[in-house]
Design a protein around this motif. Structure first.
Motif, PDB file in Angstrom:
ATOM      1  N   GLY A  59     -13.473 -34.619  61.511  1.00  0.00           N
ATOM      2  CA  GLY A  59     -14.265 -35.767  61.947  1.00  0.00           C
ATOM      3  C   GLY A  59     -15.372 -36.051  60.970  1.00  0.00           C
ATOM      4  N   GLY A  60     -15.768 -35.050  60.193  1.00  0.00           N
ATOM      5  CA  GLY A  60     -16.736 -35.226  59.131  1.00  0.00           C
ATOM      6  C   GLY A  60     -16.041 -35.090  57.793  1.00  0.00           C
ATOM      7  N   ARG A  61     -16.529 -34.175  56.961  1.00  0.00           N
ATOM      8  CA  ARG A  61     -15.852 -33.903  55.690  1.00  0.00           C
ATOM      9  C   ARG A  61     -15.886 -32.408  55.416  1.00  0.00           C
ATOM     10  N   GLN A  62     -15.102 -31.959  54.458  1.00  0.00           N
ATOM     11  CA  GLN A  62     -14.963 -30.559  54.083  1.00  0.00           C
ATOM     12  C   GLN A  62     -14.561 -29.696  55.279  1.00  0.00           C
ATOM     13  N   ALA A  63     -13.644 -30.206  56.082  1.00  0.00           N
ATOM     14  CA  ALA A  63     -13.180 -29.475  57.269  1.00  0.00           C
ATOM     15  C   ALA A  63     -12.103 -28.470  56.869  1.00  0.00           C
ATOM     16  N   TYR A  64     -12.498 -27.476  56.068  1.00  0.00           N
ATOM     17  CA  TYR A  64     -11.540 -26.455  55.659  1.00  0.00           C
ATOM     18  C   TYR A  64     -12.271 -25.178  55.299  1.00  0.00           C
ATOM     19  N   CYS A  65     -11.561 -24.071  55.415  1.00  0.00           N
ATOM     20  CA  CYS A  65     -12.054 -22.782  54.946  1.00  0.00           C
ATOM     21  C   CYS A  65     -11.729 -22.652  53.471  1.00  0.00           C
ATOM     22  N   PRO A  66     -12.711 -22.360  52.619  1.00  0.00           N
ATOM     23  CA  PRO A  66     -12.428 -22.269  51.185  1.00  0.00           C
ATOM     24  C   PRO A  66     -11.501 -21.111  50.820  1.00  0.00           C
ATOM     25  N   SER A  67     -11.356 -20.116  51.707  1.00  0.00           N
ATOM     26  CA  SER A  67     -10.476 -18.977  51.422  1.00  0.00           C
ATOM     27  C   SER A  67      -9.070 -19.171  51.963  1.00  0.00           C
ATOM     28  N   SER A  68      -8.843 -20.236  52.708  1.00  0.00           N
ATOM     29  CA  SER A  68      -7.546 -20.433  53.363  1.00  0.00           C
ATOM     30  C   SER A  68      -6.427 -20.616  52.347  1.00  0.00           C
ATOM     31  N   PRO A  69      -5.405 -19.750  52.333  1.00  0.00           N
ATOM     32  CA  PRO A  69      -4.276 -19.953  51.413  1.00  0.00           C
ATOM     33  C   PRO A  69      -3.486 -21.209  51.748  1.00  0.00           C
ATOM     34  N   VAL A  70      -3.491 -21.608  53.002  1.00  0.00           N
ATOM     35  CA  VAL A  70      -2.782 -22.829  53.396  1.00  0.00           C
ATOM     36  C   VAL A  70      -3.480 -24.050  52.801  1.00  0.00           C
ATOM     37  N   PHE A  71      -4.812 -24.120  52.963  1.00  0.00           N
ATOM     38  CA  PHE A  71      -5.537 -25.235  52.351  1.00  0.00           C
ATOM     39  C   PHE A  71      -5.350 -25.238  50.844  1.00  0.00           C
ATOM     40  N   ARG A  72      -5.448 -24.085  50.225  1.00  0.00           N
ATOM     41  CA  ARG A  72      -5.331 -24.014  48.765  1.00  0.00           C
ATOM     42  C   ARG A  72      -3.967 -24.503  48.292  1.00  0.00           C
ATOM     43  N   SER A  73      -2.934 -24.196  49.058  1.00  0.00           N
ATOM     44  CA  SER A  73      -1.587 -24.645  48.686  1.00  0.00           C
ATOM     45  C   SER A  73      -1.484 -26.162  48.737  1.00  0.00           C
ATOM     46  N   HIS A  74      -1.987 -26.760  49.809  1.00  0.00           N
ATOM     47  CA  HIS A  74      -1.941 -28.230  49.925  1.00  0.00           C
ATOM     48  C   HIS A  74      -2.821 -28.892  48.860  1.00  0.00           C
ATOM     49  N   ALA A  75      -3.995 -28.322  48.595  1.00  0.00           N
ATOM     50  CA  ALA A  75      -4.880 -28.889  47.574  1.00  0.00           C
ATOM     51  C   ALA A  75      -4.235 -28.817  46.196  1.00  0.00           C
ATOM     52  N   ALA A  76      -3.544 -27.716  45.917  1.00  0.00           N
ATOM     53  CA  ALA A  76      -2.864 -27.588  44.625  1.00  0.00           C
ATOM     54  C   ALA A  76      -1.752 -28.631  44.483  1.00  0.00           C
ATOM     55  N   GLU A  77      -0.988 -28.858  45.538  1.00  0.00           N
ATOM     56  CA  GLU A  77       0.076 -29.868  45.480  1.00  0.00           C
ATOM     57  C   GLU A  77      -0.498 -31.262  45.261  1.00  0.00           C
ATOM     58  N   LEU A  78      -1.582 -31.588  45.948  1.00  0.00           N
ATOM     59  CA  LEU A  78      -2.220 -32.883  45.782  1.00  0.00           C
ATOM     60  C   LEU A  78      -2.731 -33.044  44.343  1.00  0.00           C
ATOM     61  N   SER A  79      -3.382 -32.013  43.828  1.00  0.00           N
ATOM     62  CA  SER A  79      -3.896 -32.070  42.451  1.00  0.00           C
ATOM     63  C   SER A  79      -2.757 -32.279  41.457  1.00  0.00           C
ATOM     64  N   ARG A  80      -1.662 -31.555  41.630  1.00  0.00           N
ATOM     65  CA  ARG A  80      -0.523 -31.700  40.710  1.00  0.00           C
ATOM     66  C   ARG A  80       0.011 -33.124  40.711  1.00  0.00           C
ATOM     67  N   ARG A  81       0.135 -33.699  41.897  1.00  0.00           N
ATOM     68  CA  ARG A  81       0.658 -35.077  41.996  1.00  0.00           C
ATOM     69  C   ARG A  81      -0.250 -36.063  41.257  1.00  0.00           C
TER      70      ARG A  81
END
Length: 687
Positions: free
Chosen positions: A135-157
């Protein structure tokens, strides 16, 4: 009269800055045509019909760099497996067609709603164990491997699509990493914290020794027993708190590194992210981040909650330059007027926007960018000012923006020059964390207050000052002020002692040198690591109560602190007249080798601090000038020219003695020059 031509010589300072320049730096490439004038551009908030008009007006204002796709996750990846780049393609093409360069975001700053819906386990957990929701921003845990995986895919694209686009000037990883989610206490964070501790200490026994877990029966027998320092019924373990703060800064840096590696594997454009060197953000140790950046970039907004917002602006700019090792840096975000997140969001007064911009440039910024281009009509920041305000172009604010653009174009020759300083203030994030963790001697002892007070005193005396790491090379400085450096490593304490022995002057304030890197008290008497250098022993802290002041025998007063110390072989420069340390030394000086070491056992009043540091600076061989309260004087120099900035924040005119050329008007100057109240003058002279 302020004599500009009597400022400190430039030779040693210029040599020091030149030695630290990265050859062919990314910012040099961005400033080939002069200082950068940029902004955040969020076309996804607007109908396509306004995009052409935006580009036309940007060119009219002189904007030449736009940050795009900063919060674009749901724009280009609206659902799982769905990718839509057509609109971003058009924006990139439009920018290129209008001669505007793009600072392209990886869009990972805030996950799209489908991400947190599919993976609620990535949502961060606060120290009380409650989960924070989207509902705000930065709604993620910086250590989450799941978030990191999705962020890496987005960056690659994003990188694959735009690495070769002609509008691309640089890459912007995420946005203000750790602004809201620096500390997460979820299970993923706990697992990552244990791995970080294992890498740091190797064995549980070594960790027990570092944290002092024999206290309160906290001794661990297995890594699995260790948790993040969540809210507890009593004071928590200081070593655990400090290491969790270190870990949390490192986790955010890992996010940056992961995306930067993806970018660099495909693109040669420079990569950076925007720091938050400001009074209300303390979670990230940016000195440890600096080496990962192709460009040092900072976001800064005037904080009206502070007693002196302009002094904090100057400090933040000087610290950003320190993080950049003296090289020019980029102001990635600032505001044209009011922000929307302070209790009272005050508009800027007449001429204040230009003065703020010039202050940043004077202190090393080779580019000024704003949040944002067009003021939002919707969303949480709809009342945040922008280059193009809600009221449009027939406004005083738009005319101020045009003035900023003209000024930055006229200052093109300044790009690449360096600030020259003979004095430095030491700054350390770990000391900030340590001194303000639980169970401290006084809640009135706040780290930034002490650092700001020292920096403000030097600035008030018109002594140009770098703000550098406690581990920085000090050899080129004549004066180093060490305010409340609570946590000190042996190597850093030894370097300060060598600096003094070799002819430097150090001014060390109370609460410095007290603990080592494990947050363990250095025994034998305060100030611990600096006791022998200073020639004093303090037996007991005697902090002052709220609003309490103490008198010194030189007629000055002190606040916040006193202590019961004795001189071993130091000269007593002033004593306490009253208060809990009456009759004992309040200020000492000791000659060490070719230099001298001062100790301040209380916080001087602002004018006293200014006069004291001015006197010490003169004794250290630093030329000082007559200072006018509210008037900044800063110098930047290159190989063949120097620029003196005079920024008058008062309503009264001042006179300066100057020789050279006015960089804004082009007129020759030789002799007294008036700087009207609220005005700026920038004098170019041969260096």
């Amino acid at each position: 009269m302020l004599a500009v031509d009597h400022l400190a010589p430039l030779d040693r300072e210029s040599d020091r800055a030149t030695d630290s320049i990265r050859e062919g730096s990314a910012l040099d490439a961005l400033t080939r045509e002069g200082l950068v004038f940029g902004c955040d551009y969020n076309p996804e908030q607007w109908d396509r019909a306004v995009w052409d008009d935006d580009m036309r007006l940007m060119r009219e204002a002189g904007v030449d760099l736009v940050a795009v796709n900063i919060f674009g996750w749901s724009w280009i990846n609206p659902d799982h497996g769905v990718w839509s780049f057509d609109e971003l393609d058009e924006v990139m093409d439009l920018a290129h067609a209008h001669g505007i360069r793009v600072n392209l975001g990886t869009a990972t700053a805030s996950p799209a709603p489908w991400v947190t819906t599919r993976h609620p386990e990535i949502l961060p957990v606060a120290e009380d164990g409650t989960r924070r929701f989207p509902g705000g921003r930065q709604a993620y845990c910086p250590s989450s491997p799941v978030f990191r995986s999705h962020a890496a895919e987005l960056s690659r694209r994003v990188v694959e699509r735009y690495a070769d686009h002609p509008a691309l000037a640089m890459w912007h990883v995420s946005n203000e990493l750790g602004c809201h989610n620096a500390l997460c206490y979820c299970d993923a964070s706990a697992a990552a914290f244990r791995e970080w501790l294992r890498a740091r200490y190797g064995t549980v026994a070594a960790l027990n020794a570092a944290w002092g877990t024999s206290f309160w029966s906290q001794r661990y027998s297995d890594w699995a027993q260790i948790l993040p320092p969540m809210a507890a019924l009593s004071l928590r373990n200081p070593g655990q708190l400090l290491d969790f703060q270190r870990f949390s800064s490192d986790q955010q840096l890992e996010l940056y590194r992961a995306e930067a590696a993806i970018i660099r594997a495909r693109s040669t454009a420079p990569v950076t992210t925007n720091f938050m060197v400001t009074a209300h953000i303390r979670a990230l140790d940016y000195f440890s981040w600096a080496g990962e950046m192709d460009v040092i970039a900072n976001d800064h907004y005037l904080d009206r909650r502070l007693p002196d917002p302009l002094a904090e602006l100057s400090f933040a700019a000087d610290l950003t330059r320190g993080i950049a090792a003296g090289t020019p840096w980029l102001l990635m975000e600032t505001s044209t007027g009011a922000v929307n997140w302070q209790p009272h969001n005050l508009a800027k007064g007449e001429g204040e926007l230009l003065r703020n911009v010039v202050s940043h440039v004077a202190r090393g910024a080779d580019g000024i960018c704003f949040f944002q281009w067009r003021a939002s009509a919707q969303g949480a920041e709809k009342f945040h000012s922008a280059l193009l305000p809600h009221a449009g172009t027939d406004t005083a604010q738009w005319r101020s923006v045009l003035e900023v653009g003209r000024t930055l174009r006229r200052l093109q020759p300044i790009a690449g020059t360096r600030v020259a300083s003979d004095a430095a203030v030491l700054f350390d994030w770990e000391s900030w964390w340590s001194i303000e963790n639980e169970g401290r001697p006084s809640e009135d002892l706040r780290y930034l207050d002490q650092v700001h007070a020292a920096h403000a005193a030097l600035s008030a005396a018109d002594i140009s000052t770098d703000v550098v790491s406690a581990s920085a090379d000090l050899s080129a400085y004549r004066l180093v002020v060490v305010p409340a450096l609570h946590l000190v490593r042996d190597a850093d304490a030894e370097a300060i002692a060598r600096f003094v022995e070799n002819g430097g002057t150090a001014v060390i304030t109370f609460a410095s040198g007290i603990v080592d890197e494990r947050d363990r008290v250095r025994l034998g008497g305060y100030p611990g690591a600096f006791r022998d250098l200073l020639g004093i022993v303090s037996e007991e802290f005697a902090p002052l109560g709220p609003g309490q002041v103490v008198a010194l025998d030189d007629g000055s007063i002190g606040s916040v602190w006193s202590e019961r110390l004795r001189s071993v072989d130091a000269e007593v420069d002033a004593r306490f007249v009253d208060g809990p340390a009456a009759g004992l030394p309040a200020r000492t000086r000791r000659t060490v080798g070719a230099g001298s070491a001062w100790y301040l056992a209380t916080l001087p009043a602002a004018e006293t601090y200014r006069d004291l540091l001015s006197r010490i600076a003169r004794d250290a061989g630093i030329r000082t000038v007559e200072a006018f309260p509210g008037v900044e004087v800063v110098r930047r120099a290159g190989e063949d020219r120097a620029f003196t900035f005079v920024i008058n924040h008062t309503t009264e005119s001042v006179e300066i003695a100057a020789h050279g050329r006015d960089a804004l008007t082009g007129e020759s100057v030789d002799g007294p020059v008036t700087v009207a109240g609220g005005a700026v003058r920038i004098i170019e002279e041969a260096s």
